[in-house]
Motif scaffolding. Sequence first.
Motif, short mmCIF file in Angstrom:
data_model
loop_
_atom_site.label_atom_id
_atom_site.label_comp_id
_atom_site.label_asym_id
_atom_site.label_seq_id
_atom_site.Cartn_x
_atom_site.Cartn_y
_atom_site.Cartn_z
N PRO A 268 28.07 87.87 33.78
CA PRO A 268 28.37 87.02 34.95
C PRO A 268 29.11 85.76 34.52
O PRO A 268 28.89 85.25 33.41
CB PRO A 268 26.98 86.67 35.50
N SER A 269 29.98 85.26 35.38
CA SER A 269 30.76 84.08 35.03
C SER A 269 30.73 83.04 36.14
O SER A 269 30.52 83.36 37.31
CB SER A 269 32.21 84.46 34.72
N LEU A 270 30.93 81.81 35.73
CA LEU A 270 31.01 80.67 36.63
C LEU A 270 32.30 79.92 36.32
O LEU A 270 32.60 79.68 35.14
CB LEU A 270 29.82 79.73 36.46
N ARG A 271 33.03 79.54 37.33
CA ARG A 271 34.26 78.76 37.13
C ARG A 271 34.08 77.42 37.83
O ARG A 271 33.91 77.36 39.05
CB ARG A 271 35.47 79.50 37.69
N ILE A 272 34.09 76.35 37.04
CA ILE A 272 33.75 75.03 37.57
C ILE A 272 34.84 74.01 37.23
O ILE A 272 35.65 74.22 36.33
CB ILE A 272 32.41 74.54 36.99
N ASP A 273 34.81 72.91 37.94
CA ASP A 273 35.68 71.78 37.64
C ASP A 273 35.09 71.09 36.40
O ASP A 273 34.05 70.46 36.46
CB ASP A 273 35.70 70.82 38.83
N GLY A 274 35.77 71.23 35.27
CA GLY A 274 35.25 70.68 34.03
C GLY A 274 35.33 69.17 33.93
O GLY A 274 34.77 68.58 33.00
N ASN A 275 36.01 68.51 34.86
CA ASN A 275 36.05 67.05 34.90
C ASN A 275 34.99 66.48 35.84
O ASN A 275 34.93 65.27 36.05
CB ASN A 275 37.43 66.57 35.34
N ASP A 276 34.17 67.35 36.38
CA ASP A 276 33.11 66.99 37.33
C ASP A 276 31.78 67.09 36.58
O ASP A 276 31.26 68.18 36.34
CB ASP A 276 33.16 67.97 38.51
N MET A 277 31.25 65.94 36.21
CA MET A 277 30.01 65.90 35.43
C MET A 277 28.87 66.65 36.12
O MET A 277 28.10 67.38 35.48
CB MET A 277 29.59 64.44 35.21
N ILE A 278 28.76 66.50 37.42
CA ILE A 278 27.64 67.11 38.16
C ILE A 278 27.77 68.63 38.20
O ILE A 278 26.79 69.36 38.00
CB ILE A 278 27.56 66.52 39.58
N ALA A 279 28.97 69.13 38.42
CA ALA A 279 29.19 70.58 38.44
C ALA A 279 28.93 71.19 37.08
O ALA A 279 28.34 72.28 36.97
CB ALA A 279 30.62 70.88 38.89
N VAL A 280 29.35 70.50 36.03
CA VAL A 280 29.12 71.01 34.67
C VAL A 280 27.63 71.10 34.38
O VAL A 280 27.14 72.12 33.85
CB VAL A 280 29.82 70.11 33.63
N LEU A 281 26.90 70.05 34.71
CA LEU A 281 25.46 70.04 34.46
C LEU A 281 24.77 71.15 35.24
O LEU A 281 23.92 71.88 34.71
CB LEU A 281 24.88 68.68 34.85
N ALA A 282 25.14 71.32 36.51
CA ALA A 282 24.52 72.36 37.34
C ALA A 282 24.80 73.75 36.79
O ALA A 282 23.88 74.58 36.66
CB ALA A 282 25.04 72.25 38.77
N ALA A 283 26.05 74.02 36.45
CA ALA A 283 26.42 75.35 35.96
C ALA A 283 25.70 75.67 34.64
O ALA A 283 25.24 76.80 34.43
CB ALA A 283 27.93 75.44 35.77
N THR A 284 25.62 74.68 33.76
CA THR A 284 24.97 74.93 32.47
C THR A 284 23.48 75.16 32.66
O THR A 284 22.89 76.03 32.00
CB THR A 284 25.22 73.75 31.52
N ARG A 285 22.87 74.43 33.56
CA ARG A 285 21.44 74.65 33.85
C ARG A 285 21.22 76.05 34.41
O ARG A 285 20.23 76.72 34.07
CB ARG A 285 20.94 73.59 34.82
N ILE A 286 22.10 76.50 35.27
CA ILE A 286 21.99 77.85 35.83
C ILE A 286 22.06 78.89 34.71
O ILE A 286 21.25 79.82 34.64
CB ILE A 286 23.10 78.09 36.87
#
Length: 366
Positions: free
Chosen positions: A218-236
């Motif tokens: 499974p993959s997630l594509r996130i805005d890497g300049n968005d601290m909150i999105a990065v933290l959420a995706a990594t936690r998932i």
Amino acid sequence: MIDSSPRPVQLLSPDGERMPAGDFDPWVEDLDGPALLALYRDLVVVRRIDTEATALQRQGELGLWPPLLGQEAAQVGSARALRSDDFVFPSYRENAVAYCRGVNLTDIVTVWRGNTQSGWDPYTVNVATPAIIIGAQTLHATGWALGAQRDDVDSVAITYFGDGATSEGDVNEAMVFAASFQAPVVFFCQNNHWAISEPVGVQAHRNIADRAPGFGIPSLRIDGNDMIAVLAATRIALDRARTGGGPTFIEAVTYRMGPHTTADDPTRYRDPAELAEWKTRDPLLRLHRLLTALGEITPEVEAATQALADAAAVELRAGCIGMPDPEPLSVFDHVYATPNATLERQRTDYAGYLTSFDSSEQNPKA
């Protein structure tokens, strides 16, 4: 969870507006003002460290330096999601990850000054030393994750690499093994749009995140300049790995605002307009705007944050310049866990070679 959306998931806009993102929101419910401010401090400090290291290289104190300018949120956000018993397998640019994991600032630059072959003891901070061979660390991460799986612990391996590394066989082989054995590993791709002087579009005609499902990951594509999105995706991804769900591939879409390394000149191949556009998406600026709206940014906070960053820069510079030269024969240390005759013969030969210089100085006619 597979994200096939053409647009990266975003929870924080470039204007600093907090945006809802469905399944991602519950993973960052704990991010109140003080928590976000702590992450902002990390961003400011690691950018200052990066700036100082670049200056040290320009002044001849480092042989080379790989800047991370523009990629701070991707590195800090993912690193701060980890537990202390998770293990990090970085490439050569994850200096912000090393900082967040507690690597001594001087140790971050020892290898770039040429004073050591690695940099730090990986087992004291659970971070492998920088991998210069493109993509090799993904195999190491998968192997470590398989070991954790067999030890029946819920620790997770995370490995970092750039968009260019996804064309390497090592990365693809690592994903085959990880998928086959459902290894608890997170593949974290920082798509910074440039593999040295080649744009990402040369090697990827679809989103890089689209490749992972072909391996059964499974993959997630996130805005890497968005601290909150990065933290959420990594936690998932970490939670999925800990609970037996296997590997996850994260594509953090970011941008390398500086050169590939200090030996590179991006003005030779990059359109200045592209750089100017990405500067408007600066990860520090957008988090600063959110914190300002939340009332967390004050003159006192700004001053304290800058003082923290400056102190880190002073420590880095002093540690770099004050670093003792390595003993010549130390190049043979730690090559093998168990010494062998071939290595000892090479050590003896090299010692004799070095001694010959002393003899020549004492007897110029020799």
